[in-house]
Every structure is written in C-alpha cells, then in structure tokens.
Design an enzyme around this catalytic site. Structure first.
Site, PDB file in Angstrom:
ATOM      1  N   VAL A  53     -39.955 -55.514 -53.605  1.00  0.00           N
ATOM      2  CA  VAL A  53     -38.492 -55.157 -53.385  1.00  0.00           C
ATOM      3  C   VAL A  53     -38.435 -54.257 -52.419  1.00  0.00           C
ATOM      4  O   VAL A  53     -37.391 -54.485 -51.614  1.00  0.00           O
ATOM      5  CB  VAL A  53     -38.047 -54.733 -54.712  1.00  0.00           C
ATOM      6  CG1 VAL A  53     -36.373 -54.762 -54.418  1.00  0.00           C
ATOM      7  CG2 VAL A  53     -38.251 -55.731 -55.830  1.00  0.00           C
ATOM      8  N   LYS A  69     -35.683 -51.403 -64.198  1.00  0.00           N
ATOM      9  CA  LYS A  69     -35.423 -51.636 -65.487  1.00  0.00           C
ATOM     10  C   LYS A  69     -35.845 -50.890 -66.544  1.00  0.00           C
ATOM     11  O   LYS A  69     -35.156 -50.500 -67.492  1.00  0.00           O
ATOM     12  CB  LYS A  69     -35.555 -53.121 -65.842  1.00  0.00           C
ATOM     13  CG  LYS A  69     -37.017 -53.857 -65.549  1.00  0.00           C
ATOM     14  CD  LYS A  69     -36.812 -54.848 -64.604  1.00  0.00           C
ATOM     15  CE  LYS A  69     -38.399 -54.966 -64.159  1.00  0.00           C
ATOM     16  NZ  LYS A  69     -38.382 -56.271 -63.094  1.00  0.00           N
ATOM     17  N   GLY A 110     -32.359 -59.995 -60.756  1.00  0.00           N
ATOM     18  CA  GLY A 110     -32.558 -60.127 -59.405  1.00  0.00           C
ATOM     19  C   GLY A 110     -31.062 -60.005 -58.382  1.00  0.00           C
ATOM     20  O   GLY A 110     -30.432 -58.999 -58.441  1.00  0.00           O
ATOM     21  N   LYS A 141     -34.306 -55.626 -69.782  1.00  0.00           N
ATOM     22  CA  LYS A 141     -33.155 -55.786 -69.354  1.00  0.00           C
ATOM     23  C   LYS A 141     -31.955 -55.995 -70.313  1.00  0.00           C
ATOM     24  O   LYS A 141     -30.921 -55.738 -70.096  1.00  0.00           O
ATOM     25  CB  LYS A 141     -33.433 -57.101 -68.483  1.00  0.00           C
ATOM     26  CG  LYS A 141     -34.020 -57.084 -67.211  1.00  0.00           C
ATOM     27  CD  LYS A 141     -34.668 -58.353 -66.589  1.00  0.00           C
ATOM     28  CE  LYS A 141     -35.565 -58.120 -65.631  1.00  0.00           C
ATOM     29  NZ  LYS A 141     -36.365 -59.457 -65.006  1.00  0.00           N
TER      30      LYS A 141
HETATM   31  N1  HSE Z   1     -40.977 -59.919 -63.231  1.00  0.00           N
HETATM   32  C1  HSE Z   1     -39.389 -59.995 -63.151  1.00  0.00           C
HETATM   33  C2  HSE Z   1     -39.014 -61.558 -63.557  1.00  0.00           C
HETATM   34  C3  HSE Z   1     -39.316 -59.560 -61.595  1.00  0.00           C
HETATM   35  O1  HSE Z   1     -39.971 -62.391 -63.503  1.00  0.00           O
HETATM   36  O2  HSE Z   1     -38.038 -61.675 -63.881  1.00  0.00           O
HETATM   37  C4  HSE Z   1     -37.601 -59.183 -61.583  1.00  0.00           C
HETATM   38  O3  HSE Z   1     -37.158 -58.381 -62.597  1.00  0.00           O
END
Ligand code: HSE
Length: 438
Positions: free
Chosen positions: A16, A107, A136, A207
């Site tokens: 990122v 997160k 994302g 999340k």
């Molecule tokens: N590892 C996470 C996913 C990355 O696969 O969604 C994005 O948060």
C-alpha cells in the site's frame, strides 16, 4: 487558495505504501486540478532503506524509525501504512496527541483500538481517516459515515476479504488446489503478512468490527464477532452448492434483529441470482440495507497496491481540504457522536437462525439415512432437500448433502454432535450457513 502545500509523512512502504508514493506521483496534476493544492511527501519511513521495492524513494528524506517522522519535519498528516497494532499504534497515538492528523489503512488497529483512538483524536481536534482499512478501493466507509447518514441501517453483508474470495473463485474456475491459489494471491500482494488472517477470517472480522460500529452506532467490539474461515471448504462443496443453485462466498454480516445485533464472519451459500454472488476474484462488495435508501450495493477491488492507495490518497485530500479551509468540523470517527453510542446485545452464534447446507460422509449401507433424519427430527430440524453423491475414490463411503429449513443454530450444533457420534458417520460434518440476503 492556490499553491498551498500539504506535507505528509509516510510510514511503511509495503504494497500500500508503495502504491501511495506511485499514485501521488502519477496523478499529481489530476489531484492539483481537483484541489488547487499540492501534496508533498516530506519524509518517509521503512525498516530497510535499501530493500528492493515497487516505488522510487530517491530524493525523499528517510527515517528507519517511523516515530522520527512526528518530530523531525513540519508534517500536516501522518500516513500510517505499517500494519499491525504495535509500532503503528504508538505512531498514531503520538501523532494525534501532538494534534497531527492521521490517515491509516490499518484495520487491526482501528478494530482493536479504535474506541481509544476516537476519543483521543476528538479531544485533540484532529482526524484519523481509515477508508483504506475496509474493502480496498471501495469507498464504503465514506458511504456509511456520510452518504447514508440520514438512514437507520438494518443490516450489512459483504465480501470484504479479497484473498479468500480470490481463492474460492479460482478453486472453482481452475480446479487448482487451495495452496496453489493461495500462493498466487500472495504473489499478487493481496494476502496479509500472515495469510492465516485472511484464510481464518480474522481480517474480515477486523473489517466487520469497523463497519458495524459506524453502521449501528455501537462501540468497536472485535471480540464479540463470531469468526470462521474458509479452511474447511472443499472443491466438492463449491460444486454441490452450484448444483443446488448457490455460490459459496466468505461473508461478513452485521444485522439488527429483535433481541440485539448479529456480528458474524463465515462462509455462506448465497443464491446465484444475487448480484453479490457474482463478485469474483479479489473484488469486494458490500450490501447495506437501510430504511430510507433501501438496499444499496458497493463493489470494487478489495486489495492491491494502487487500488488501496486510491482510498488512502482520497483521505489525505479530504483532510488537506479541512486543513486549508481551517475548518474544525469533522465526521465523528465512528460515525456517531462520542457519547451517543448504544451498548447492544451481540448475539451468540448459537442464537442465530439460518438455513444450513450439510455434507455428511457416511458408510454406504441401508438404514443410515433413517438414523440421521431421526436425530434431526428429535431436534425439530426440518429437511428441505437431500442429494446423495457418489464417492468416486472409495465406494464404501458416500457423501450426503442436506439442506435444512430455517432453524436456531443451537439445534443444528447439538444434532451434529449426536450424528457425528454415529459409527456409520465418517469425518467431521461440513456445515455452511445459507444466506438469502433479503
Ligand atoms: N488481505 C486483505 C484482503 C487485503 O485480502 O482483502 C486488503 O485488506
């Protein structure tokens, strides 16, 4: 106000972080045309300056200790992209205590420490923005905190882990095995530093903690979320589900019900007619059902370098506008005013009601099915359909696939314990909840 510069410090140059450096360079003109100001990277920090990475860092002031970013430059916004909740937490808390705004994609940090961060940032009148922490490139945080702020939200359901969605999709499409597909996801930069967080559902639960807090006005409460990953899903299940008219997806669900709120992360069978059932690969999607807007669906790349950077830079721009306009009005971090959050009863998974897909491997002999259905009957579980499949490798055993009518989970769990104790039943029974999403 033309030619004003906003100075940022970036901590962490992984997938990122590199994406943010590249995007700020690539779309410099575009961003200036939209905002009228320039975003300057005043300094960056990573553990190893010489490491081979996907962005060019020559010319930037570099620190190997991210905490040095706070004191050494006149920085308007700290961009925390380190991940985890150790150094990242220290950096964020120190920044906001010094009245420096923060943008983060972290997160775990928000899910586990967001209540504290929210309180301190409000006291210090600075923002902590975290759009990139969920889904994302999909602007779901902004949607829930701002675009749907006139609504009471009933439920949210989302595919919010790109890696697991990529694995489930690829397994079905290519018949490749779990480990090979996971390797591919790692190479593409989708998986977490520890991919067990993706596979085991922890990432999606982080999340969901965030989404449920901002949707329902409840404190962040990661530990009350029920979590299951995709470890037990086999290609057979994906195929049987398809035969029954469903698709298996790993879902995060938050739902207001009569006696509280359900918060759960686990694989689900979704009818193949739902839009979200067709969300494949690394794509994420979240359905939000609310009283005025009705159901709305948000879709896009759930992971990846530039895709996630898009959300990070958008947060940087939002905060920059606030700095430049000298505004002190912010959307509360958790969407609801501090002090107005309600403490709801979070349901235990045994209290939820669902239909179930069950795959039971049994000895191929007369009377077995009758013994199983008798146990279901004793727990008031009604069977909707049964498929008996062939085991092509060993005809001594046979997989039975059952779909139940809606029933309280406690009854299913108790029935499965009894059924697994039958000597004619082999292996652990595969149980997958069915979600209609309406
Ligand atoms: N590892 C996470 C996913 C990355 O696969 O969604 C994005 O948060």
């Amino acid at each position: 106000m033309k030619n004003k510069k906003i100075r940022i410090g970036i901590a962490g140059l992984g997938t990122v972080g590199s994406g943010v450096v590249n995007l700020l360079d690539k779309n410099k003109e575009e961003i200036f045309r939209r905002t009228g100001f320039e975003i300057e990277i005043a300094a960056i920090s990573a553990t190893d300056k010489t490491k081979q990475r996907d962005c060019d860092i020559t010319g930037f002031k570099f620190y190997s200790n991210p905490l040095d970013l706070i004191d050494s430059e006149q920085i308007d916004i700290i961009v925390e992209l380190i991940g985890g909740d150790k150094v990242a937490k220290e950096l964020v808390l120190k920044s906001i205590k010094k009245n420096i705004h923060v943008v983060t994609a972290n997160k775990a940090l928000i899910a586990l420490h967001g209540n504290e961060i929210s309180e301190i940032s409000e006291k210090n009148q600075c923002d902590v923005a975290f759009e990139a922490s969920v889904a994302g490139a999909v602007p779901i945080i902004k949607v829930i905190r701002e675009s749907l702020s006139a609504n009471k939200i009933f439920w949210i359901a989302g595919i919010i882990n790109g890696t697991t969605n990529f694995i489930l999709t690829k397994m079905l499409q290519t018949k490749k095995n779990f480990d090979d597909v996971l390797e591919e996801a790692k190479k593409l930069g989708y998986a977490e530093a520890d991919p067990a967080f993706d596979i085991g559902g922890i990432d999606a639960a982080h999340k969901l903690a965030i989404l449920s807090s901002i949707s329902f006005g409840i404190p962040l409460d990661f530990n009350s979320i029920y979590v299951e990953g995709i470890e037990n899903i086999e290609l057979d299940d994906l195929n049987y589900a398809k035969e029954l008219g469903y698709v298996i997806k790993h879902l995060a669900i938050g739902r207001r019900v009569k006696n509280g709120i359900e918060l759960r992360v686990h694989p689900c069978l979704i009818p193949n007619t739902r839009l979200i059932a067709n969300v494949d690969g690394v794509k994420n999607a979240v359905v939000v059902s609310s009283d005025a807007a009705g159901p709305t669906l948000y879709y896009g790349a759930g992971a990846g370098s530039l895709a996630t950077a898009s959300s990070v830079v958008s947060d940087i721009i939002d905060i920059s506008r606030k700095i430049i306009s000298k505004s002190n009005v912010s959307v509360p971090l958790q969407s609801y005013q501090q002090g107005s959050q309600s403490k709801e009863n979070i349901l235990n998974i045994r209290e939820i009601k669902s239909r179930y897909y069950l795959r039971i491997r049994v000895i191929n002999e007369p009377g077995v099915l009758a013994r199983i259905t008798k146990i279901f009957g004793s727990k008031s579980i009604s069977i909707e359909s049964i498929l008996q499949k062939e085991d092509l490798i060993n005809d001594e055993f046979v997989p039975i696939v059952l779909v139940t009518h809606a029933v309280v989970e406690k009854n299913i769990t108790d029935a499965l314990v009894d059924i697994e104790n039958l000597e004619v039943v082999k292996d652990k029974i595969i149980k997958i909840r069915i979600e209609e999403l309406n």
